[in-house]
Motif scaffolding. Structure first.
Motif, PDB file in Angstrom:
ATOM      1  N   UNK A  74       0.803  -1.227   0.000  1.00 37.77           N
ATOM      2  CA  UNK A  74       0.000   0.000   0.000  1.00 37.77           C
ATOM      3  C   UNK A  74       0.832   1.270   0.000  1.00 37.77           C
ATOM      4  N   UNK A  75       2.066   1.226   0.461  1.00 38.78           N
ATOM      5  CA  UNK A  75       2.918   2.417   0.498  1.00 38.78           C
ATOM      6  C   UNK A  75       3.564   2.640  -0.873  1.00 38.78           C
ATOM      7  N   UNK A  76       3.215   3.733  -1.513  1.00 41.98           N
ATOM      8  CA  UNK A  76       3.669   3.983  -2.873  1.00 41.98           C
ATOM      9  C   UNK A  76       5.193   4.051  -2.981  1.00 41.98           C
ATOM     10  N   UNK A  77       5.837   4.622  -1.949  1.00 41.43           N
ATOM     11  CA  UNK A  77       7.292   4.773  -2.014  1.00 41.43           C
ATOM     12  C   UNK A  77       8.013   3.431  -2.033  1.00 41.43           C
ATOM     13  N   UNK A  78       7.449   2.421  -1.375  1.00 40.99           N
ATOM     14  CA  UNK A  78       8.037   1.079  -1.448  1.00 40.99           C
ATOM     15  C   UNK A  78       7.950   0.557  -2.876  1.00 40.99           C
ATOM     16  N   UNK A  79       6.814   0.776  -3.512  1.00 37.75           N
ATOM     17  CA  UNK A  79       6.633   0.292  -4.885  1.00 37.75           C
ATOM     18  C   UNK A  79       7.583   1.007  -5.845  1.00 37.75           C
ATOM     19  N   UNK A  80       7.745   2.318  -5.641  1.00 36.82           N
ATOM     20  CA  UNK A  80       8.705   3.047  -6.484  1.00 36.82           C
ATOM     21  C   UNK A  80      10.080   2.426  -6.331  1.00 36.82           C
TER      22      UNK A  80
END
Length: 223
Positions: free
Chosen positions: A217-223
């Motif tokens: 859910x954390x966008x920065x992890x996905x980036x």
């Protein structure tokens, strides 16, 4: 069944079957999937079904996203010059450039150079106005910009990544080791420098990822 109808001639140009039809109790409607990937003729159309009616007109174009981006270009330049964008927006712009560089290049190579110079100007302005109130997301922004800008101005790109590394070192003690923004900063710093110290810290997240689902859910992890 459904039909694709030419918006000008009203001629049926394609027919297909609505698939995976289900009844949704919450909306009290039947829902289904229409897949017409194989129909590639450019033009203006609408979808039509018996009993249900028809859709609004829509366009099929090979370069529809290019057209939308061109419409936004002037607005982007104005906002960058005015300093309206924040760090998150700027990072998203760099990410968009990285994934779709051909949109920015256009017919002239100078187009993308001008854009990157505008971003460099935004960074300079940010440095003068933020009174060193930096965070991990800004570190990630500087590192990504350095990586992408090095082929245009290696000296300035090197200055940016050094600045990013220095800020990250200063803020290490105050940051949560599992913070998503910190992880984003680490990955961008490692990519831009190749330094083993960043790689070691990234690998240190392995246990966290195995025991938590935050990275879904954390966008920065996905980036």
């Amino acid at each position: 069944n459904y039909r694709i109808v030419d918006g000008r001639t009203k001629e049926v140009v394609y027919q297909g079957e609505i698939r995976k039809v289900i009844y949704d109790e919450k909306s009290d409607q039947y829902l289904g999937i229409l897949n017409f990937d194989e129909f590639e003729e450019e033009g203006e159309y609408y979808l039509e079904c018996d009993l249900l009616g028809r859709s609004y007109n829509f366009f099929l174009k090979n370069d529809s996203y290019r057209e939308v981006f061109d419409q936004l270009t002037d607005e982007i330049e104005e906002d960058l010059n005015a300093g309206f964008w924040d760090v998150k927006q700027m990072f998203s712009l760099l990410l968009t450039y990285e994934w779709n560089e051909e949109f920015f290049t256009g017919e002239e190579e100078s187009d993308v150079v001008d854009l990157m110079r505008l971003i460099a100007g935004w960074i300079e302005n940010y440095e003068h106005t933020k009174a060193k109130n930096y965070d991990a997301e800004y570190v990630a922004l500087l590192a990504k910009f350095s990586y992408l800008y090095q082929k245009y101005d290696l000296t300035y790109a090197t200055e940016c990544v050094k600045k990013a590394a220095a800020i990250f070192t200063q803020m290490q003690d105050g940051e949560e080791k599992t913070d998503a923004a910190r992880f984003l900063a680490l990955t961008e710093l490692y990519r831009a420098t190749g330094f083993k110290t960043y790689h070691t810290q990234i690998v240190g997240y392995l246990d966290f990822f195995q025991k938590n689902s935050d990275f879904f859910t954390e966008q920065d992890y996905l980036y």
